[in-house]
Design an enzyme around this catalytic site. Sequence first.
Site, PDB file in Angstrom:
ATOM      1  N   SER A   1     -10.727   7.211  -3.400  1.00 57.15           N
ATOM      2  CA  SER A   1     -11.801   7.821  -3.118  1.00 57.15           C
ATOM      3  C   SER A   1     -13.047   7.128  -3.721  1.00 57.15           C
ATOM      4  O   SER A   1     -13.885   7.943  -4.258  1.00 57.15           O
ATOM      5  CB  SER A   1     -11.693   9.380  -3.409  1.00 57.15           C
ATOM      6  OG  SER A   1     -10.636  10.026  -2.775  1.00 57.15           O
TER       7      SER A   1
ATOM      8  N   HIS B   1       1.033  -1.145   0.137  1.00 51.94           N
ATOM      9  CA  HIS B   1       0.109   0.014   0.038  1.00 51.94           C
ATOM     10  C   HIS B   1       0.968   1.262  -0.193  1.00 51.94           C
ATOM     11  O   HIS B   1       1.744   1.251   0.778  1.00 51.94           O
ATOM     12  CB  HIS B   1      -0.816  -0.093   1.229  1.00 51.94           C
ATOM     13  CG  HIS B   1      -1.919   1.017   0.994  1.00 51.94           C
ATOM     14  ND1 HIS B   1      -1.637   2.409   1.435  1.00 51.94           N
ATOM     15  CD2 HIS B   1      -3.096   0.866   0.784  1.00 51.94           C
ATOM     16  CE1 HIS B   1      -2.822   2.834   1.250  1.00 51.94           C
ATOM     17  NE2 HIS B   1      -3.933   2.180   0.822  1.00 51.94           N
TER      18      HIS B   1
ATOM     19  N   GLU C   1      -3.938   2.110  -7.466  1.00 54.64           N
ATOM     20  CA  GLU C   1      -4.242   3.266  -6.582  1.00 54.64           C
ATOM     21  C   GLU C   1      -3.523   4.553  -6.719  1.00 54.64           C
ATOM     22  O   GLU C   1      -2.402   4.624  -6.192  1.00 54.64           O
ATOM     23  CB  GLU C   1      -3.928   2.697  -5.260  1.00 54.64           C
ATOM     24  CG  GLU C   1      -5.007   1.763  -4.767  1.00 54.64           C
ATOM     25  CD  GLU C   1      -5.267   1.724  -3.112  1.00 54.64           C
ATOM     26  OE1 GLU C   1      -6.442   1.839  -2.841  1.00 54.64           O
ATOM     27  OE2 GLU C   1      -4.564   1.666  -2.323  1.00 54.64           O
TER      28      GLU C   1
HETATM   29  C1  PEP Z   1      -6.801   3.105   0.249  1.00 53.50           C
HETATM   30  O1  PEP Z   1      -6.111   3.580   1.158  1.00 53.50           O
HETATM   31  O2  PEP Z   1      -6.619   2.189  -0.097  1.00 53.50           O
HETATM   32  C2  PEP Z   1      -8.092   4.193  -0.341  1.00 53.50           C
HETATM   33  C3  PEP Z   1      -8.284   3.601  -1.653  1.00 53.50           C
HETATM   34  O3  PEP Z   1      -8.464   5.178   0.355  1.00 53.50           O
HETATM   35  P1  PEP Z   1      -9.851   6.140  -0.029  1.00 53.50           P
HETATM   36  O4  PEP Z   1     -10.678   5.105  -0.574  1.00 53.50           O
HETATM   37  O5  PEP Z   1     -10.163   6.781   1.276  1.00 53.50           O
HETATM   38  O6  PEP Z   1      -9.299   7.130  -0.970  1.00 53.50           O
END
Ligand code: PEP
Length: 257
Positions: A217, A100, A172
């Site tokens: 998000s 992550h 991500e």
């Molecule tokens: C995450 O931390 O994997 C993530 C996608 O966070 P968020 O949905 O809050 O952006």
Amino acid sequence: MARIPLMAGNWKMNLNHIEAIALVQKLAYTFKADDFAALEIAVIPPFTDIRSVQTLVDGDKIALKYGAQDVAVADKGAFTGEVSALMLAKLGCTFVIVGHSERRANHGEDDQKVNLKVQAALRHGLTPILCVGEGLDTRQAGEQVAHTLAQLDAALAGVASADVANLVIAYEPIWAIGTGEVATPADAQEVCGAIRARIREVHGSAADQVRVLYGGSMKADNVAALMKEQDIDGGLVGGASLDPDEFVSVCRYRLHP
Ligand code: PEP
């Protein structure tokens, strides 16, 4: 082969084990058999909650999967503060998040360490949710695909194609995590499609099976458009997974207008 969509809620460092039980109970009585038939749904709580989640899921026979947010490279030994894949497997975890961006940024996890963690998870039958994705500078320079594929190649070095087929990869973009700034479906598809194409190049038909998630998000009001993209098989959901109504709505994207 049709890929089963996956929505995984990354709770990050939120909710103690009592709060975890309350959230899982709420999810358990809100989700119906139709939900679990349509997709795989998972929660990824902090380590300290996992035993409580396991007891509830097993005791009430809830079709919810669960996992951990990180894993040690080693299986056991003098590694103070670490939790091994062996221990997570014993707790009935299905998934473990690896690489992550918060671990990469705050704990110095480089590509080599991420690769060792992927291998540790696979050794003990856990499914890594391998996170890759670019920061804002990289996107502004138009280097998002090259950057993300380099992370992917490094994380999967030495991993057999049969294992790659069962992996979950989460794209991500760092600039979209916890910011409310969501990638457009086209932006997300560009990189998710490139990830699948690279897997096809290196691992052949594993590309048809590997699941590629989008994370950043993701919420009830943007999930349906993202899920229409052909290479997005689900979501890694942070903030929105802490609110049971929102998370249920995300998981019910197929019913959105
Ligand atoms: C995450 O931390 O994997 C993530 C996608 O966070 P968020 O949905 O809050 O952006």
